[in-house]
Design a protein around this motif. Structure first.
Motif, short mmCIF file in Angstrom:
data_model
loop_
_atom_site.label_atom_id
_atom_site.label_comp_id
_atom_site.label_asym_id
_atom_site.label_seq_id
_atom_site.Cartn_x
_atom_site.Cartn_y
_atom_site.Cartn_z
N ASP A 84 36.69 45.76 39.80
CA ASP A 84 36.31 44.72 38.99
C ASP A 84 37.28 44.64 37.61
N ARG A 85 37.18 45.56 36.93
CA ARG A 85 38.07 45.77 35.82
C ARG A 85 39.57 45.35 36.09
N PHE A 86 40.19 45.91 37.06
CA PHE A 86 41.49 45.80 37.54
C PHE A 86 41.65 44.28 37.71
N LEU A 87 40.84 43.61 38.64
CA LEU A 87 40.95 42.11 38.88
C LEU A 87 40.91 41.29 37.70
N ASP A 88 40.07 41.73 36.83
CA ASP A 88 39.93 40.87 35.61
C ASP A 88 40.84 40.95 34.85
N ALA A 89 41.65 42.21 34.46
CA ALA A 89 42.88 42.21 33.56
C ALA A 89 43.97 41.74 34.30
N ARG A 90 43.87 41.73 35.77
CA ARG A 90 45.15 41.08 36.37
C ARG A 90 45.14 39.55 36.33
N LYS A 91 44.04 38.93 36.17
CA LYS A 91 43.79 37.67 36.10
C LYS A 91 44.19 37.24 34.51
N LYS A 92 43.46 37.93 33.89
CA LYS A 92 43.58 37.53 32.38
C LYS A 92 44.93 37.66 31.77
N TRP A 93 45.75 38.35 32.40
CA TRP A 93 47.14 38.57 31.71
C TRP A 93 48.15 38.08 32.66
N TRP A 94 47.84 37.45 33.46
CA TRP A 94 48.63 36.97 34.62
C TRP A 94 49.80 35.69 34.22
N GLN A 95 51.10 36.23 34.58
CA GLN A 95 52.14 35.35 34.03
C GLN A 95 52.86 34.56 35.12
N ASP A 96 52.74 33.29 35.27
CA ASP A 96 53.22 32.63 36.70
C ASP A 96 54.67 32.13 36.32
N VAL A 97 55.08 31.84 35.20
CA VAL A 97 56.48 31.44 34.94
C VAL A 97 56.58 31.50 33.32
N ASP A 98 57.79 31.65 33.22
CA ASP A 98 58.22 31.91 31.66
C ASP A 98 58.26 30.65 30.99
N GLU A 99 58.78 30.38 29.81
CA GLU A 99 58.67 29.36 28.88
C GLU A 99 59.68 28.28 29.36
N GLN A 100 60.82 28.65 30.43
CA GLN A 100 61.63 27.71 30.84
C GLN A 100 61.30 27.26 32.24
N GLU A 150 50.21 59.78 48.02
CA GLU A 150 49.33 59.06 47.00
C GLU A 150 50.28 58.09 45.93
N ASN A 151 51.48 58.69 45.74
CA ASN A 151 52.31 57.85 45.01
C ASN A 151 53.05 56.76 45.51
N TYR A 152 53.11 56.68 46.95
CA TYR A 152 53.62 55.63 47.78
C TYR A 152 52.74 54.53 47.89
N LEU A 153 51.51 54.88 47.86
CA LEU A 153 50.29 53.88 48.21
C LEU A 153 49.98 53.28 46.68
N ILE A 154 50.08 54.24 45.57
CA ILE A 154 49.70 53.71 44.37
C ILE A 154 50.80 52.64 43.90
N LYS A 155 52.28 53.00 44.37
CA LYS A 155 53.55 52.05 44.02
C LYS A 155 53.00 50.70 44.88
N LYS A 156 52.92 50.96 46.02
CA LYS A 156 52.73 49.65 47.05
C LYS A 156 51.63 48.66 46.39
N LEU A 157 50.45 49.49 45.90
CA LEU A 157 49.24 48.65 45.52
C LEU A 157 49.43 47.93 44.11
N PHE A 158 50.04 48.71 43.26
CA PHE A 158 50.19 48.04 42.01
C PHE A 158 51.41 46.80 42.04
N THR A 159 52.42 47.41 42.70
CA THR A 159 53.54 46.10 42.89
C THR A 159 53.05 44.99 43.57
N ALA A 160 52.23 45.00 44.67
CA ALA A 160 51.55 44.01 45.36
C ALA A 160 50.72 43.23 44.46
N ALA A 161 50.02 43.82 43.25
CA ALA A 161 49.12 43.35 42.47
C ALA A 161 49.88 42.58 41.33
N GLY A 162 50.98 42.68 41.26
CA GLY A 162 51.89 41.95 40.35
C GLY A 162 52.07 42.78 39.11
#
Ligand code: SF4
Length: 188
Positions: A128-144, A166-178
Motif C-alpha cells: 500500500d505504501r509503495f503504491l501510494d508513494a509511487r503515485k504521489k511523486w510520479w513525474q510523467d514529463v519535465d517542464e519542457q 534477490e538483488n536481481y529481482l529488487i532491481k527489476k521490480l524497482f526499475t519497472a515501478a519507475g
C-alpha cells in the motif's frame, strides 16, 4: 580436583620440553588438550562465499546434524586465501544467534511500542505504501514536456547479505515501478 604439581608450572614445562619459546604444548593446559574443535566433529563441509560485503571471501561452512556449527576461511579461495575479517568470522551467528530477530515487528508513527505483525499483513502494508508513494511523486514529463516516466517517491538500498537472485529481482521490480535511486551497501 587434581592436585597441582609445581612441575606443571608453564615456565617449567617450557624449559623441560622442546617448546622453548612457549608457543605450543608448554603453554597448553590439560583442559585445552582435552578439547575437540567443532570442525573435527562436523558431518560435512560446504564451500560458500561470505555474504557481508563485496570482497566475497571464501568460506568453509561446517555442518553437523543439518545445522551450521562453524564457519572458517577457505584456503582454496583465490580472493581471501583462508582469511576472514571479524564480521565474516562471526557470520555463523547470522544463523545461530539467540538474539536473531525471527518475527516481524512494527512500530506505528509516534508509538513507543513495537507490535508483532503477520507476514501477510506486513506485505500488504508495504505494498500500500509503495503504491501510494509511487503515485504521489510520479513525474510523467519535465517542464519542457520531455518524457520522464519516473517516480521520486521510492528508492531501494539493499544490504550486502542479499544474494544475487534477490538483488536481481529488487532491481527489476524497482526499475519497472519507475524508481531511479536503486543502490546497494556493497557498492557504496
Ligand atoms: S565481510 Fe569480511 S570476510 Fe566477509 S567478504 Fe567482506 S572482508 Fe571478507
Amino acid at each position: 580436583m587434581a592436585r597441582f604439581s609445581p612441575l606443571e608450572w608453564p615456565v617449567l614445562r617450557q624449559l623441560r620440553s622442546n617448546d622453548k619459546f612457549g608457543r605450543g604444548d608448554a603453554v597448553m593446559s590439560q583442559k585445552s588438550r582435552d578439547k575437540t574443535p567443532r570442525t573435527a566433529t562436523a558431518d560435512r563441509v560446504v564451500q560458500s562465499v561470505c555474504p557481508f560485503c563485496a570482497v566475497g571471501c571464501g568460506q568453509k561452512v561446517f555442518v553437523k546434524d543439518e545445522k551450521v556449527i562453524q564457519i572458517e576461511g577457505d584456503p582454496d579461495s583465490p580472493i581471501s586465501r583462508g582469511r576472514l575479517c571479524p564480521k565474516g568470522s562471526a557470520s555463523e551467528q547470522l544463523v545461530n544467534s539467540a538474539t536473531r530477530q525471527t518475527e516481524i515487528l512494527y512500530r506505528a508513527p509516534r508509538s513507543r511500542e513495537w507490535q508483532p505483525l503477520s507476514l501477510d499483513t506486513a506485505i500488504d502494508m508495504i505494498a500500500d505504501r509503495f503504491l501510494d508513494a509511487r503515485k504521489k511523486w510520479w513525474q510523467d514529463v519535465d517542464e519542457q514536456g520531455r518524457a520522464l516516466r519516473r517516480t521520486m517517491g521510492i528508492a531501494a538500498l539493499g544490504g550486502a547479505t542479499l544474494d544475487n537472485e534477490e538483488n536481481y529481482l529488487i532491481k527489476k521490480l524497482f526499475t519497472a515501478a519507475g524508481a531511479i535511486q536503486i543502490e546497494n551497501q556493497a557498492r557504496i
